[in-house]
Design a protein around this motif. Structure first.
Motif, PDB file in Angstrom:
ATOM      1  N   ALA A 155       1.866   1.554  -3.702  1.00 58.28           N
ATOM      2  CA  ALA A 155       0.578   1.295  -5.158  1.00 58.28           C
ATOM      3  C   ALA A 155      -0.158   2.740  -5.401  1.00 58.28           C
ATOM      4  CB  ALA A 155      -0.363   0.288  -4.730  1.00 58.28           C
ATOM      5  N   VAL A 156       0.961   3.425  -5.560  1.00 63.09           N
ATOM      6  CA  VAL A 156       0.793   4.976  -6.283  1.00 63.09           C
ATOM      7  C   VAL A 156       0.383   4.900  -7.814  1.00 63.09           C
ATOM      8  CG1 VAL A 156       1.855   7.123  -7.215  1.00 63.09           C
ATOM      9  CG2 VAL A 156       2.101   6.676  -4.975  1.00 63.09           C
TER      10      VAL A 156
ATOM     11  N   GLU B 175      -8.026  -2.505  -3.063  1.00 65.34           N
ATOM     12  CA  GLU B 175      -8.018  -1.020  -3.333  1.00 65.34           C
ATOM     13  C   GLU B 175      -9.651  -1.357  -4.413  1.00 65.34           C
ATOM     14  OE1 GLU B 175      -8.697   2.899  -3.410  1.00 65.34           O
ATOM     15  OE2 GLU B 175      -7.567   2.063  -1.950  1.00 65.34           O
ATOM     16  N   GLY B 176      -9.035  -1.878  -5.569  1.00 68.09           N
ATOM     17  CA  GLY B 176      -9.942  -1.906  -6.496  1.00 68.09           C
ATOM     18  C   GLY B 176     -11.392  -2.828  -5.867  1.00 68.09           C
TER      19      GLY B 176
ATOM     20  N   ASN C 294      -8.373  -3.558   5.482  1.00 68.60           N
ATOM     21  CA  ASN C 294      -8.141  -2.045   5.111  1.00 68.60           C
ATOM     22  C   ASN C 294     -10.099  -1.676   5.320  1.00 68.60           C
ATOM     23  OD1 ASN C 294      -5.259  -1.990   4.813  1.00 68.60           O
ATOM     24  ND2 ASN C 294      -5.636  -2.956   2.775  1.00 68.60           N
TER      25      ASN C 294
ATOM     26  N   ASN D 250      -7.131  -4.502 -12.014  1.00 70.12           N
ATOM     27  CA  ASN D 250      -6.061  -3.803 -12.443  1.00 70.12           C
ATOM     28  C   ASN D 250      -4.812  -3.706 -12.444  1.00 70.12           C
ATOM     29  OD1 ASN D 250      -5.000  -0.506 -12.268  1.00 70.12           O
ATOM     30  ND2 ASN D 250      -5.679  -0.524 -10.131  1.00 70.12           N
TER      31      ASN D 250
ATOM     32  N   ARG E 267      -2.916   2.926  -7.798  1.00 67.62           N
ATOM     33  CA  ARG E 267      -4.441   3.863  -6.879  1.00 67.62           C
ATOM     34  C   ARG E 267      -5.208   4.555  -7.977  1.00 67.62           C
ATOM     35  NH1 ARG E 267      -1.557   3.058  -1.807  1.00 67.62           N
ATOM     36  NH2 ARG E 267      -0.458   4.816  -2.710  1.00 67.62           N
ATOM     37  N   GLU E 268      -3.596   5.172  -8.811  1.00 71.39           N
ATOM     38  CA  GLU E 268      -4.242   6.241  -9.811  1.00 71.39           C
ATOM     39  C   GLU E 268      -4.582   5.328 -10.960  1.00 71.39           C
ATOM     40  OE1 GLU E 268      -4.588   9.769 -12.370  1.00 71.39           O
ATOM     41  OE2 GLU E 268      -4.475   9.461 -10.102  1.00 71.39           O
TER      42      GLU E 268
ATOM     43  N   THR F 123     -13.506  -0.258  -4.032  1.00 71.32           N
ATOM     44  CA  THR F 123     -14.234   0.913  -5.451  1.00 71.32           C
ATOM     45  C   THR F 123     -15.807   0.312  -5.685  1.00 71.32           C
ATOM     46  OG1 THR F 123     -12.220   1.979  -5.615  1.00 71.32           O
ATOM     47  CG2 THR F 123     -13.601   2.237  -7.500  1.00 71.32           C
TER      48      THR F 123
ATOM     49  N   GLY G 193      -6.510   2.793 -11.061  1.00 74.36           N
ATOM     50  CA  GLY G 193      -8.084   2.316 -10.285  1.00 74.36           C
ATOM     51  C   GLY G 193      -8.814   3.230 -10.644  1.00 74.36           C
ATOM     52  N   ARG G 194      -8.557   4.812  -9.906  1.00 74.78           N
ATOM     53  CA  ARG G 194      -9.536   5.124  -9.974  1.00 74.78           C
ATOM     54  C   ARG G 194      -9.371   5.993 -11.346  1.00 74.78           C
ATOM     55  NH1 ARG G 194      -9.259  11.015 -11.098  1.00 74.78           N
ATOM     56  NH2 ARG G 194      -7.499  11.129 -12.565  1.00 74.78           N
TER      57      ARG G 194
ATOM     58  N   ASP H 207       0.241  -1.670  -0.319  1.00 74.32           N
ATOM     59  CA  ASP H 207      -0.035  -0.258   0.561  1.00 74.32           C
ATOM     60  C   ASP H 207       0.451   1.262  -0.164  1.00 74.32           C
ATOM     61  OD1 ASP H 207      -2.587  -1.344  -0.245  1.00 74.32           O
ATOM     62  OD2 ASP H 207      -2.315  -1.416   2.042  1.00 74.32           O
TER      63      ASP H 207
END
Length: 280
Positions: free
Chosen positions: A16-17, A49-50, A79, A114, A20-21, A53, A23-24, A13
């Motif tokens: 994982a920049v 994270e996905g 998380n 992702n 995350r981007e 979302t 995924g956004r 985490d």
């Protein structure tokens, strides 16, 4: 490679920049797609994270989180938001290979992946498996790395007279062809370059180690040669400017159409009853 991903669960985490981007940006693409899924799956979910979302966007859908690295899956509950833990709306974790999913045929309305599929030497078996688990009219959406990823580091290798050992990635047109071969319909592919910046080459190496993919991405090269390459890479930045690390991101989505053949190869022919002429 899988062992490295498992070992990186605790540090993933932090680094994982990029994931995350992307995924956004994948989530933004869903804004333009009419879809009300009953079942959603994040394949290659890492620490979740996905799937979180997807749960926010489709709160009534049943969520499944799939990853081959068990330690990644074990971080999902911690998380998750407190309300999910209290209401027991956590995604169902599934430890499995994308090429052999323990999911029923036609069980998923939306499959999301992702930055995972590019780690496969040949993604065609994975595309076939993802097509199998999708419902008719279900959607596959994914992001993966493309061939111009870390072009700066590749150029530094060539400037040193060294064949770049970095992993090679597929062109988006080849990926689109693979989707069609797997039985998907109407694939849509696009690409963009995202750039991360670092003060020194060590920052890039540290991030890839924390993600668990440094060796898989950068390949194998004697350390003496790597020192030459990294010095050349560092010298490529303008004075006072950070180092650029470019990542080519391929986005794709495709639909599962009505089947044209049965499992035994026989063609499916559909007859539609049309209304007869109306009496005047």
């Amino acid at each position: 490679m899988n062992t490295n991903f498992a070992r990186a669960a605790a540090s993933y985490d932090e680094a994982a920049v990029l994931a995350r981007e992307t995924g956004r940006r994948m989530a933004e693409r869903l804004e333009y797609i009419r879809l009300a899924p009953s079942h959603v799956a994040d394949v290659g979910c890492a620490t979740g994270e996905g799937i979180r979302t997807l749960q926010r966007r489709y709160p009534s859908a049943l969520p499944v989180a799939v990853d081959l690295a068990l330690p990644m899956l074990q971080r999902l509950p911690g998380n998750a938001p407190l309300w999910q833990r209290l209401s027991r709306r956590l995604a169902r974790p599934v430890c499995a290979d994308v090429r052999a999913l323990p999911l029923a045929d036609g069980s998923q309305s939306l499959v999301w992946s992702n930055l995972m599929l590019h780690w496969l030497a040949d993604p065609r078996p994975a595309f076939a498996e993802l097509q199998r688990v999708l419902k008719v009219d279900g959607l596959l959406m994914f992001a993966m790395l493309g061939p111009d990823t870390l072009k700066e580091l590749r150029a530094a290798c060539l400037a040193c007279g060294i064949e770049p050992p970095l992993r090679s990635f597929l062109d988006m047109h080849d990926v689109g062809d693979m989707l069609l071969d797997a039985g998907f319909a109407d694939p849509v592919m696009d690409m963009e370059m995202l750039t991360l910046t670092y003060a020194r080459p060590r920052g890039l190496l540290r991030d890839q180690r924390h993600l668990g993919c440094r060796n898989a991405l950068l390949g194998d090269l004697p350390w003496r040669d790597w020192r030459r390459v990294l010095r050349q890479y560092a010298a490529s930045a303008a004075p006072g400017q950070p180092l650029a690390a470019s990542f080519e991101i391929i986005y794709g989505h495709a639909w599962k159409p009505e089947p044209r053949r049965l499992a035994d190869g026989r063609a499916i022919i559909r007859f539609e009853k049309r209304p007869g002429p109306q009496a005047s």
